[in-house]
Design a protein around this motif. Structure first.
Motif, PDB file in Angstrom:
ATOM      1  N   LEU A 113       0.868  -1.193   0.000  1.00 22.41           N
ATOM      2  CA  LEU A 113       0.000   0.000   0.000  1.00 22.41           C
ATOM      3  C   LEU A 113       0.899   1.236   0.000  1.00 22.41           C
ATOM      4  N   THR A 114       0.791   2.043  -1.062  1.00 26.56           N
ATOM      5  CA  THR A 114       1.627   3.241  -1.121  1.00 26.56           C
ATOM      6  C   THR A 114       0.852   4.453  -0.601  1.00 26.56           C
ATOM      7  N   LYS A 115       1.622   5.485  -0.302  1.00 28.53           N
ATOM      8  CA  LYS A 115       1.036   6.730   0.172  1.00 28.53           C
ATOM      9  C   LYS A 115       0.083   7.311  -0.884  1.00 28.53           C
ATOM     10  N   GLU A 116       0.496   7.225  -2.147  1.00 29.23           N
ATOM     11  CA  GLU A 116      -0.325   7.761  -3.245  1.00 29.23           C
ATOM     12  C   GLU A 116      -1.695   7.083  -3.269  1.00 29.23           C
ATOM     13  N   MET A 117      -1.680   5.755  -3.100  1.00 25.93           N
ATOM     14  CA  MET A 117      -2.947   5.015  -3.129  1.00 25.93           C
ATOM     15  C   MET A 117      -3.859   5.446  -1.981  1.00 25.93           C
ATOM     16  N   LEU A 118      -3.257   5.587  -0.812  1.00 27.82           N
ATOM     17  CA  LEU A 118      -4.056   5.927   0.369  1.00 27.82           C
ATOM     18  C   LEU A 118      -4.603   7.356   0.276  1.00 27.82           C
ATOM     19  N   TYR A 119      -3.756   8.264  -0.207  1.00 23.92           N
ATOM     20  CA  TYR A 119      -4.175   9.672  -0.214  1.00 23.92           C
ATOM     21  C   TYR A 119      -5.207  10.006  -1.295  1.00 23.92           C
ATOM     22  N   GLN A 120      -5.557   9.004  -2.119  1.00 22.65           N
ATOM     23  CA  GLN A 120      -6.711   9.203  -3.008  1.00 22.65           C
ATOM     24  C   GLN A 120      -7.987   9.385  -2.189  1.00 22.65           C
ATOM     25  N   TYR A 121      -7.933   8.960  -0.930  1.00 22.44           N
ATOM     26  CA  TYR A 121      -9.113   9.035  -0.056  1.00 22.44           C
ATOM     27  C   TYR A 121      -9.001  10.186   0.933  1.00 22.44           C
ATOM     28  N   ASP A 122      -8.018  11.030   0.731  1.00 23.51           N
ATOM     29  CA  ASP A 122      -7.775  12.164   1.622  1.00 23.51           C
ATOM     30  C   ASP A 122      -8.920  13.175   1.525  1.00 23.51           C
ATOM     31  N   GLY A 123      -9.291  13.732   2.674  1.00 25.02           N
ATOM     32  CA  GLY A 123     -10.281  14.808   2.677  1.00 25.02           C
ATOM     33  C   GLY A 123     -11.703  14.353   2.424  1.00 25.02           C
ATOM     34  N   GLN A 124     -11.934  13.059   2.410  1.00 24.76           N
ATOM     35  CA  GLN A 124     -13.297  12.562   2.203  1.00 24.76           C
ATOM     36  C   GLN A 124     -13.931  12.233   3.555  1.00 24.76           C
ATOM     37  N   LEU A 130      -9.630   0.429   8.974  1.00 21.64           N
ATOM     38  CA  LEU A 130      -9.259  -0.876   9.524  1.00 21.64           C
ATOM     39  C   LEU A 130      -8.181  -1.511   8.659  1.00 21.64           C
ATOM     40  N   VAL A 131      -7.133  -2.018   9.320  1.00 24.40           N
ATOM     41  CA  VAL A 131      -6.058  -2.655   8.567  1.00 24.40           C
ATOM     42  C   VAL A 131      -5.541  -3.880   9.316  1.00 24.40           C
ATOM     43  N   ASN A 132      -5.155  -4.905   8.548  1.00 23.77           N
ATOM     44  CA  ASN A 132      -4.468  -6.063   9.112  1.00 23.77           C
ATOM     45  C   ASN A 132      -2.982  -5.793   8.908  1.00 23.77           C
ATOM     46  N   VAL A 133      -2.294  -5.418   9.965  1.00 24.90           N
ATOM     47  CA  VAL A 133      -0.932  -4.866   9.824  1.00 24.90           C
ATOM     48  C   VAL A 133      -0.016  -5.808   9.037  1.00 24.90           C
ATOM     49  N   ASP A 134      -0.047  -7.102   9.376  1.00 24.69           N
ATOM     50  CA  ASP A 134       0.513  -8.114   8.472  1.00 24.69           C
ATOM     51  C   ASP A 134      -0.679  -8.840   7.890  1.00 24.69           C
ATOM     52  N   GLU A 135      -0.926  -8.629   6.598  1.00 25.59           N
ATOM     53  CA  GLU A 135      -1.998  -9.396   5.923  1.00 25.59           C
ATOM     54  C   GLU A 135      -1.434 -10.809   5.756  1.00 25.59           C
ATOM     55  N   THR A 136      -1.721 -11.650   6.739  1.00 20.60           N
ATOM     56  CA  THR A 136      -1.042 -12.943   6.859  1.00 20.60           C
ATOM     57  C   THR A 136      -1.205 -13.852   5.640  1.00 20.60           C
ATOM     58  N   SER A 137      -2.266 -13.657   4.867  1.00 20.59           N
ATOM     59  CA  SER A 137      -2.467 -14.534   3.708  1.00 20.59           C
ATOM     60  C   SER A 137      -1.446 -14.269   2.609  1.00 20.59           C
ATOM     61  N   TYR A 142       1.991  -3.644   6.249  1.00 17.43           N
ATOM     62  CA  TYR A 142       1.609  -2.266   5.916  1.00 17.43           C
ATOM     63  C   TYR A 142       2.339  -1.297   6.837  1.00 17.43           C
ATOM     64  N   ASP A 143       2.501  -0.094   6.368  1.00 13.77           N
ATOM     65  CA  ASP A 143       3.246   0.930   7.104  1.00 13.77           C
ATOM     66  C   ASP A 143       2.291   1.645   8.070  1.00 13.77           C
ATOM     67  N   THR A 144       2.319   1.241   9.331  1.00 18.78           N
ATOM     68  CA  THR A 144       1.354   1.781  10.293  1.00 18.78           C
ATOM     69  C   THR A 144       1.606   3.258  10.579  1.00 18.78           C
ATOM     70  N   GLN A 145       2.851   3.686  10.451  1.00 14.94           N
ATOM     71  CA  GLN A 145       3.144   5.096  10.697  1.00 14.94           C
ATOM     72  C   GLN A 145       2.514   5.957   9.595  1.00 14.94           C
ATOM     73  N   MET A 146       2.704   5.517   8.358  1.00  8.77           N
ATOM     74  CA  MET A 146       2.147   6.259   7.212  1.00  8.77           C
ATOM     75  C   MET A 146       0.604   6.269   7.287  1.00  8.77           C
ATOM     76  N   ILE A 147       0.025   5.117   7.600  1.00  9.02           N
ATOM     77  CA  ILE A 147      -1.437   5.046   7.695  1.00  9.02           C
ATOM     78  C   ILE A 147      -1.931   5.878   8.883  1.00  9.02           C
ATOM     79  N   GLY A 148      -1.175   5.818   9.977  1.00  4.66           N
ATOM     80  CA  GLY A 148      -1.547   6.579  11.175  1.00  4.66           C
ATOM     81  C   GLY A 148      -1.545   8.082  10.920  1.00  4.66           C
TER      82      GLY A 148
END
Ligand SMILES: *Cc1c(COP(=O)(O)O)cnc(C)c1O
Length: 357
Positions: A113-124, A130-137, A142-148
């Motif tokens: 998950l990149t910052k660019e992908m996440l920030y498409q949802y910025d300001g909405q 909700l995130v599974n920090v290690d998507e075990t499958s 995932y970068d919890t600091q960036m998501i945080g």
């Protein structure tokens, strides 16, 4: 038995010997003391902010995922779910069952998950994430600091499923600003399955206390109230909570959470180095420490799992759904060492010499 699955995993001798003891009655000050010790260690290991609280539920970790959705969100919320595999899909499914509006950020298997992908949802107008920090499958971390940072900026209530990442990957609940983190007994805690653990920061504690939950068993306000005296509303898996106590003290004695994370990281690095020359391809763009998903180039992943189990007494972890035939996983959590990796790699080499890998 040599177990490289992602849970239940190999347990230490001390944890196993507590499992052989008689299970004591639990409405006692002695058991409350065990629970307070468990809470103290979990809060420290999660690097939870001051004023955070822990609850222990008797169910597998999916129960904790569902309890968090039920107690922290309502039909008035609109949440983002990072969906990179079966555990992300599970969060989405739980939201659907409980009528919590949600938008899935869907990732390819193994995709970061990149910052660019996440920030498409910025300001909405979302209210939670909700995130599974290690998507075990898929073994994606995932970068919890960036998501945080994103959640802080957008005032989102931030839930981290750390079931397989707690004590395997670095995590700082206070710094990343997670409101809730949850985990379970059978992953890095290397105890039998049956207990899930939820850590709530002060904001989450307030939210849970005000929630109107239509459930008796999954009422976290009730669990919090009981935990004030080191107890649970209903009979917990007493034996497993005592095993968790032994395990947490073992980790503390061996240097604490950072030392355990380093140990798991070294176990993963050793395995990944040893399979370099084998026809096994790594899947994750952002590998977590707890597990290595592997794509065998010339053989069926599920067949390899069966062969190792039936003919070598070695358990790796098959994948489900559409990943069943193409990906298997090798865990690095629990009571394993580098020699165990060598044993597994030798079995791979043996299969290769027979044309089965
Ligand atoms: C193992 C796991 C769970 C929970 O699985 P249970 O079978 O309910 O214990 C949830 N999330 C993640 C990321 C996991 O690895």
């Amino acid at each position: 038995m040599l177990n490289f699955t992602v849970g239940p995993v190999m347990a230490s001798d001390a944890v196993r010997s507590v499992g052989a003891e008689q299970v004591p009655y639990f409405r006692t000050s002695e058991f409350s003391e065990t629970m307070f010790e468990n809470e103290k260690h979990i809060l420290k290991f999660a690097k939870a902010p001051e004023g955070s609280k822990t609850v222990f539920l008797t169910n597998s970790s999916t129960g904790a995922m569902e309890a968090v959705v039920m107690n922290c969100f309502t039909e008035k919320d609109d949440v983002l779910v990072i969906n990179g595999g079966s555990f992300g899909a599970r969060f989405a499914e739980i939201c659907k069952i409980h009528d919590v509006s949600h938008t899935e950020i869907k990732l390819r298997h193994g995709q970061k998950l990149t910052k660019e992908m996440l920030y498409q949802y910025d300001g909405q107008p979302f209210t939670g994430l909700l995130v599974n920090v290690d998507e075990t499958s898929t073994g994606v971390l995932y970068d919890t600091q960036m998501i945080g940072d994103f959640c802080r900026k957008n005032h989102l209530f931030f839930v981290c499923d750390c079931v397989s990442s707690f004590l395997a990957d670095p995590f700082n609940m206070a710094e990343c600003g997670a409101d809730v983190m949850l985990t379970g007994s059978q992953k890095v805690l290397a105890c039998p399955p049956g207990i899930s653990i939820i850590v709530l920061n002060p904001r989450a504690v307030d939210r849970v206390k005000d929630a109107h939950v239509k459930s008796m068993y999954f009422n976290l306000a009730d669990a919090l109230k009981n935990m004030e005296r080191g107890q649970t509303p209903f009979t917990p898996a007493v034996g497993i909570l005592r095993q968790i106590n032994v395990r947490l003290k073992e980790i503390e004695a061996a240097g604490g959470e950072d030392a355990e994370v380093a140990r798991v990281a070294a176990q993963a690095a050793d395995f990944r180095k040893k399979i370099k020359d084998l026809p096994l391809e790594l899947v994750s763009e952002s590998p977590a420490n707890g597990v290595t998903p592997v794509h065998p180039l010339h053989a069926n992943a599920y067949e390899i799992f069966l062969k190792l189990k039936d003919e070598y007494g070695i358990w790796i972890c098959p994948n489900g759904g559409d990943m069943k035939d193409t990906i298997f996983r090798v865990g690095h959590i629990g009571y394993l060492n580098h020699e165990d990796n060598t044993t597994l790699v030798n079995a791979f080499k043996d299969l290769q010499s027979k044309g089965l890998l």
